[in-house]
Design an enzyme around this catalytic site. Structure first.
Site, PDB file in Angstrom:
ATOM      1  N   TYR A   1       0.342  -1.343  -0.224  1.00 33.10           N
ATOM      2  CA  TYR A   1       0.587  -0.071  -0.070  1.00 33.10           C
ATOM      3  C   TYR A   1       1.016   1.284  -0.324  1.00 33.10           C
ATOM      4  CZ  TYR A   1      -3.637   2.814   1.082  1.00 33.10           C
ATOM      5  OH  TYR A   1      -4.576   3.867   0.563  1.00 33.10           O
TER       6      TYR A   1
ATOM      7  N   ASN B   1      -3.474   6.565   5.683  1.00 28.90           N
ATOM      8  CA  ASN B   1      -3.996   7.188   6.610  1.00 28.90           C
ATOM      9  C   ASN B   1      -5.464   6.424   7.950  1.00 28.90           C
ATOM     10  OD1 ASN B   1      -7.130   6.231   5.062  1.00 28.90           O
ATOM     11  ND2 ASN B   1      -6.735   7.243   4.259  1.00 28.90           N
TER      12      ASN B   1
ATOM     13  N   GLN C   1       8.255  16.077  11.016  1.00 31.48           N
ATOM     14  CA  GLN C   1       6.894  15.232  10.488  1.00 31.48           C
ATOM     15  C   GLN C   1       5.912  15.722  10.359  1.00 31.48           C
ATOM     16  OE1 GLN C   1       7.779  11.657   9.836  1.00 31.48           O
ATOM     17  NE2 GLN C   1       9.978  12.094  10.173  1.00 31.48           N
TER      18      GLN C   1
ATOM     19  N   HIS D   1       3.708  16.013   7.474  1.00 33.92           N
ATOM     20  CA  HIS D   1       2.565  15.193   6.559  1.00 33.92           C
ATOM     21  C   HIS D   1       1.502  14.854   6.622  1.00 33.92           C
ATOM     22  CE1 HIS D   1       7.169  13.202   6.459  1.00 33.92           C
ATOM     23  NE2 HIS D   1       6.953  12.497   6.376  1.00 33.92           N
TER      24      HIS D   1
ATOM     25  N   GLU E   1       6.776   6.375  16.722  1.00 26.43           N
ATOM     26  CA  GLU E   1       7.055   5.483  15.386  1.00 26.43           C
ATOM     27  C   GLU E   1       8.535   6.181  15.183  1.00 26.43           C
ATOM     28  OE1 GLU E   1       5.815   6.182  10.946  1.00 26.43           O
ATOM     29  OE2 GLU E   1       5.882   7.745  12.364  1.00 26.43           O
ATOM     30  N   HIS E   2       8.501   7.708  15.598  1.00 24.60           N
ATOM     31  CA  HIS E   2      10.208   8.553  14.934  1.00 24.60           C
ATOM     32  C   HIS E   2      10.520   8.873  16.493  1.00 24.60           C
ATOM     33  CE1 HIS E   2       8.461   8.592  11.442  1.00 24.60           C
ATOM     34  NE2 HIS E   2       8.943   8.562  10.561  1.00 24.60           N
TER      35      HIS E   2
ATOM     36  N   ASP F   1      12.796   8.811   6.028  1.00 24.36           N
ATOM     37  CA  ASP F   1      12.091   8.589   5.313  1.00 24.36           C
ATOM     38  C   ASP F   1      12.279   8.589   4.063  1.00 24.36           C
ATOM     39  OD1 ASP F   1      10.641   9.129   7.549  1.00 24.36           O
ATOM     40  OD2 ASP F   1      10.642  11.331   7.319  1.00 24.36           O
TER      41      ASP F   1
END
Length: 370
Positions: free
Chosen positions: A131, A211, A255, A258, A320-321, A351
């Site tokens: 995806y 999403n 970030q 996004h 996540e980061h 990224d």
């Protein structure tokens, strides 16, 4: 962005905020789950008829014939993009592939006692669905991050889905030799990959971020089709005592841009640095509406009473980061999807091009996956 202190009047608010953030993934997904269930069930029952309905409604698809991207379209996209972009995609591909090769699990055998042979044989899956989001910005990097590990593993069939794919994404598909690409997104694409339709054969596993609707759909079908992880709106935590305010703010904004739902948090014991970072983030997002919205909604600066408390909070959040000051900080990091060390380890490098995968766990699932 707002400052919250973990002592004094702010202590209770800080604890309530942290408790809510620890549960952030499930609550957000639950809100969209009823709609996702309807879509997934419809595609499972009616196949292409339902798939085309949602593809027309959400992806702007003209008809079933337009669903599949041709090899000629991908080749044409490669020829049309800027030569510098072609070079960037090629460099990123080499970096990501080399990292994926190093990650490969190995087959092995052992003879613990004479006559008893045990071991592990590693074999690739037969098929994988990748995806690739396609919202505010083209994400050819996500195609590279999802398809290359499958190629390295030896997966025979790789099917890519992406709504309204940008030329850069189609070009990346051509670079990798992708043969199966569909102009689809959302929960209906996940359903099609899971259960199959007349136009799309089902796959063994679905990988890649999306999403809330995509992530909720992946959670819903996880017992019918394997998934990599629940990867929703992006998250960043920077935990620093001696970082440069401009550098920290730049990563936060990078970030935050996004998605309006992106989570951006700075953790420190220094009030002076906290205020500098807020000022820099405001300055650097002034012409970026999405980043401003994310920082206003989900931007947070936590001022801890001690370095140890800052570290504990970081692991509670399981971001996540995560960016930390020095390599020695890796000793205390327990829960994070990907860790960036030091001033010159900018998160956008991870990224795009440094090699490690950017499909990472969000919503606190970095407690069990990284």
């Amino acid at each position: 962005m707002k400052i919250i202190r973990t002592t004094g009047r702010g202590a209770r608010q800080a604890e309530e905020m942290l408790a809510a953030l620890e549960q952030r993934g499930g609550a957000a997904l639950d809100a969209v789950l009823p709609a996702v269930k309807r879509i997934v069930s419809d595609v499972r029952k009616r196949g292409d008829r339902a798939l085309l309905k949602y593809a027309t409604q959400f992806d702007g698809l003209a008809g079933v014939a337009a669903m599949r991207v041709t090899q000629d379209e991908m080749a044409s996209a490669w020829d049309s993009i800027d030569p510098k972009m072609r070079q960037a995609l090629t460099t990123a591909t080499d970096q990501i592939r080399a990292f994926a090769v190093n990650q490969l699990p190995a087959s092995w055998s052992d003879e613990p006692i004479p006559g008893l042979m045990t071991g592990q044989l590693v074999r690739p899956l037969s098929s994988v669905g990748c995806y690739v989001p396609s919202g505010r910005h083209p994400l050819p990097s996500t195609l590279l991050m999802t398809a290359i590990p499958a190629q390295v593993a030896g997966v025979r069939r790789i099917a890519v889905v992406s709504p309204k794919p940008a030329p850069e994404t189609l070009a990346a598909a051509h670079l990798l030799g992708i043969a199966e690409f569909y102009r689809l997104g959302g929960a209906h694409a996940v359903a099609a990959l899971t259960y199959g339709t007349a136009s799309i054969e089902r796959v063994d596993k679905i990988v890649g971020p999306g999403n809330l609707y995509v992530t909720a759909a992946k959670r819903l079908v996880a017992f019918d089709c394997a998934i990599d992880m629940l990867a929703g709106p992006t998250e960043i935590v920077v935990t620093s005592e001696r970082g440069n305010a401009a550098d920290i703010a730049s990563d936060l904004v990078a970030q935050a841009e996004h998605d309006p739902e992106a989570l951006a948090i700075f953790i420190t014991t220094r009030t002076d640095l906290a205020k500098e970072v807020i000022a820099e983030a405001k300055l650097r997002s002034r012409n970026n509406a999405v980043a401003r919205q994310a920082l206003d909604r989900n931007g947070l600066v936590l001022v801890a009473t001690s370095v140890e408390e800052a570290r504990q909070i970081t692991n509670r959040l399981a971001p996540e980061h995560l960016t930390v000051d020095a390599a020695s900080d890796l000793d205390w990091v327990q829960n994070a999807g990907s860790v960036f060390v030091g001033r010159w380890s900018a998160q956008p490098m991870g990224d795009y091009i440094s090699g490690p995968n950017h499909t990472l766990p969000t919503g606190g699932t970095a407690r069990v996956r990284g």
